[in-house]
Design a protein around this motif. Structure first.
Motif, PDB file in Angstrom:
ATOM      1  N   GLY A  20       0.879  -1.115  -0.622  1.00 13.74           N
ATOM      2  CA  GLY A  20      -0.018  -0.268   0.274  1.00 13.74           C
ATOM      3  C   GLY A  20       0.788   1.031   0.114  1.00 13.74           C
ATOM      4  N   ALA A  21       1.992   1.214  -0.782  1.00 13.31           N
ATOM      5  CA  ALA A  21       2.945   2.587  -0.503  1.00 13.31           C
ATOM      6  C   ALA A  21       2.495   3.630  -1.900  1.00 13.31           C
ATOM      7  N   SER A  22       1.070   3.464  -2.267  1.00 14.37           N
ATOM      8  CA  SER A  22       1.250   4.655  -2.793  1.00 14.37           C
ATOM      9  C   SER A  22       0.100   6.091  -1.664  1.00 14.37           C
ATOM     10  N   GLY A  23      -0.323   5.109  -0.533  1.00 14.71           N
ATOM     11  CA  GLY A  23      -1.173   5.793   0.062  1.00 14.71           C
ATOM     12  C   GLY A  23      -0.406   6.896   0.848  1.00 14.71           C
ATOM     13  N   GLY A  24      -1.236   8.050   1.877  1.00 13.69           N
ATOM     14  CA  GLY A  24      -0.104   8.680   2.878  1.00 13.69           C
ATOM     15  C   GLY A  24       0.476   7.512   3.168  1.00 13.69           C
ATOM     16  N   ILE A  25      -0.374   6.692   4.085  1.00 10.87           N
ATOM     17  CA  ILE A  25       0.913   6.340   5.530  1.00 10.87           C
ATOM     18  C   ILE A  25       1.619   5.783   5.220  1.00 10.87           C
ATOM     19  N   GLY A  26       1.273   4.710   3.787  1.00 14.73           N
ATOM     20  CA  GLY A  26       1.987   3.541   3.216  1.00 14.73           C
ATOM     21  C   GLY A  26       3.075   4.975   2.653  1.00 14.73           C
ATOM     22  N   GLY A  27       3.071   5.968   2.264  1.00 12.57           N
ATOM     23  CA  GLY A  27       3.929   6.080   1.343  1.00 12.57           C
ATOM     24  C   GLY A  27       5.211   6.481   2.415  1.00 12.57           C
ATOM     25  N   ALA A  28       4.342   7.621   3.369  1.00 13.37           N
ATOM     26  CA  ALA A  28       5.359   8.333   5.002  1.00 13.37           C
ATOM     27  C   ALA A  28       6.364   6.218   5.007  1.00 13.37           C
ATOM     28  N   PHE A  29       5.847   4.998   5.582  1.00 11.79           N
ATOM     29  CA  PHE A  29       6.935   4.207   5.588  1.00 11.79           C
ATOM     30  C   PHE A  29       7.822   4.560   4.913  1.00 11.79           C
ATOM     31  N   LEU A  30       6.806   4.225   3.747  1.00 10.47           N
ATOM     32  CA  LEU A  30       8.722   3.662   2.613  1.00 10.47           C
ATOM     33  C   LEU A  30       9.413   5.372   2.662  1.00 10.47           C
ATOM     34  N   ALA A  31       9.318   5.902   2.795  1.00 12.05           N
ATOM     35  CA  ALA A  31       9.718   7.115   2.482  1.00 12.05           C
ATOM     36  C   ALA A  31      10.453   7.390   4.040  1.00 12.05           C
ATOM     37  N   ALA A  32      10.344   6.552   5.157  1.00 14.38           N
ATOM     38  CA  ALA A  32      10.876   6.921   6.459  1.00 14.38           C
ATOM     39  C   ALA A  32      12.036   5.938   6.456  1.00 14.38           C
ATOM     40  N   LEU A  33      11.834   4.473   5.797  1.00 12.71           N
ATOM     41  CA  LEU A  33      12.415   2.953   5.330  1.00 12.71           C
ATOM     42  C   LEU A  33      13.284   3.299   4.606  1.00 12.71           C
ATOM     43  N   THR A  34      13.259   3.850   3.544  1.00 11.25           N
ATOM     44  CA  THR A  34      14.486   4.079   2.119  1.00 11.25           C
ATOM     45  C   THR A  34      15.852   5.180   2.409  1.00 11.25           C
ATOM     46  N   GLY A  35      16.684   3.773   2.896  1.00  9.81           N
ATOM     47  CA  GLY A  35      17.845   4.786   2.775  1.00  9.81           C
ATOM     48  C   GLY A  35      18.324   4.279   4.020  1.00  9.81           C
ATOM     49  N   THR A  36      17.571   3.323   4.451  1.00  5.13           N
ATOM     50  CA  THR A  36      18.003   2.398   6.629  1.00  5.13           C
ATOM     51  C   THR A  36      18.874   1.518   5.880  1.00  5.13           C
ATOM     52  N   PRO A  37      20.677   1.834   6.699  1.00  6.23           N
ATOM     53  CA  PRO A  37      21.082   1.190   5.772  1.00  6.23           C
ATOM     54  C   PRO A  37      20.796  -0.736   6.423  1.00  6.23           C
ATOM     55  N   ARG A  38      20.199  -0.641   7.324  1.00  3.11           N
ATOM     56  CA  ARG A  38      19.955  -2.611   7.832  1.00  3.11           C
ATOM     57  C   ARG A  38      18.734  -2.899   6.836  1.00  3.11           C
ATOM     58  N   PHE A  39      18.686  -2.672   6.012  1.00  2.00           N
ATOM     59  CA  PHE A  39      17.805  -3.045   5.112  1.00  2.00           C
ATOM     60  C   PHE A  39      18.519  -3.448   3.967  1.00  2.00           C
ATOM     61  N   ALA A  40      18.725  -5.020   3.072  1.00  2.00           N
ATOM     62  CA  ALA A  40      19.165  -5.194   2.193  1.00  2.00           C
ATOM     63  C   ALA A  40      18.600  -4.300   0.880  1.00  2.00           C
ATOM     64  N   ARG A  41      17.030  -4.483   0.754  1.00  2.00           N
ATOM     65  CA  ARG A  41      16.497  -3.887  -0.060  1.00  2.00           C
ATOM     66  C   ARG A  41      14.841  -3.160   0.458  1.00  2.00           C
TER      67      ARG A  41
END
Length: 238
Positions: A20-41
Motif C-alpha cells: 500500500g505504498a502509494s497511500g498517504g501512510i504507506g508512502g510515509a512508511f516507505l520514505a522513513a525506511l528508504t535508505g536505512t542501511p540495516r535492510f538489503a532492500r
C-alpha cells in the motif's frame, strides 16, 4: 517529532516491504525506511507499482512476490485499508447497509491482509526478530465500541484483528522470535480520514504517524506477537 527511523532491534540484512505504498501512510512508511542501511532492500508495493500487487487478488500477491525472489522479508508493513468509497460512506445505521459495500470492506480490510500473511509469514526468517504489522483501527475493537455505527469498517477491522491473533499463534511454532501485530495509527492527514477530521481531533501528518508506529514496532518483542497496539505503544482491547 523526529521522523527518522533506525531499526535498533532488527538484525541487519533482509528486506523491508511496505504494502500500500502509494497511500498517504504507506508512502510515509516507505520514505522513513528508504535508505536505512540495516535492510538489503526497501520495497514499496501496490496496484500501481512494478511488480503490481492487489491485495484483493491472491494471484497478484503470489506473482509480485515471485517477481521479487529471492525475497527475505525482515519487516513487512501492510498499510492498506478502506473506510469509504466514492459512493458509500461509513454507515450511521443498519438501514444504510449494502451487501456489496460490506463485501468490499471485508475484501480490503480483512481478507486481503490475511492473504498477505498467508504468503509472507512463511518467508520470515526462522532466527532473530522479524515483524509483520498490519494497520487496523481502534473502532475495530469490540470492547471499546460505545458509539455504534460504521458497521462494515468496524466489523472488517475486528475480523482483521482475529486473523492477526490466529496467525501469530501459528507463526510462533516455527518462528518464535517473530512479531505479528495489528496497529492503530490514530487519525492521520490522508484522504481516508479527511471527511472525518474535525476541530479538536488529534490529527497527525503521515510522516509523524509512520515514525511513531515504527518506533512502536521496534520496541515490541515476541511476547507481544498477536497483539493490538496503538501508535503510542498502548495495548488496545479486543
Amino acid at each position: 517529532m523526529d521522523t527518522a527511523f533506525v531499526p535498533l532491534s532488527l538484525p541487519p540484512g533482509g528486506d523491508a516491504l511496505v504494502i500500500g505504498a502509494s497511500g498517504g501512510i504507506g508512502g510515509a512508511f516507505l520514505a522513513a525506511l528508504t535508505g536505512t542501511p540495516r535492510f538489503a532492500r526497501v520495497i514499496g508495493l501496490g496496484r500501481g507499482t512494478v511488480p503490481p500487487l492487489d491485495i484483493t487478488d491472491e494471484a497478484s500477491i503470489a506473482a509480485a512476490l515471485a517477481a521479487l525472489a529471492p525475497l527475505a522479508p525482515r519487516l513487512v508493513v501492510d498499510a492498506t485499508g478502506m473506510l469509504h468509497t466514492a459512493t458509500h460512506m461509513p454507515e450511521r445505521t443498519w438501514r444504510q447497509l449494502d451487501p456489496t459495500h460490506m463485501a468490499q470492506a471485508f475484501a480490503v480490510n480483512a481478507i486481503g491482509p490475511m492473504l498477505l500473511m498467508k504468503h509472507l509469514l512463511p518467508l520470515l526468517p526462522r532466527e532473530g526478530k522479524s515483524v509483520f504489522a498490519t494497520l487496523s483501527a481502534k473502532v475495530g475493537s469490540i470492547g471499546d465500541n460505545a458509539l455504534g455505527g460504521w458497521y462494515s469498517y468496524r466489523a472488517s477491522k475486528a475480523a482483521l484483528n482475529q486473523f492477526v491473533r490466529t496467525a501469530a499463534i501459528e507463526l510462533r511454532r516455527s518462528r518464535p522470535h517473530a512479531v505479528c501485530v495489528a496497529l492503530h495509527p490514530g487519525t492521520v492527514e490522508t484522504p481516508l480520514s479527511a471527511p472525518f477530521a474535525r476541530t479538536g481531533l488529534d490529527v497527525r501528518p503521515p510522516a509523524e504517524a509512520a515514525a511513531r508506529m515504527l518506533a512502536v514496532l521496534d520496541a515490541l518483542g515476541p511476547a507481544d506477537s498477536g497483539g493490538f497496539f496503538d501508535y503510542r505503544g498502548g495495548a488496545l482491547p479486543w
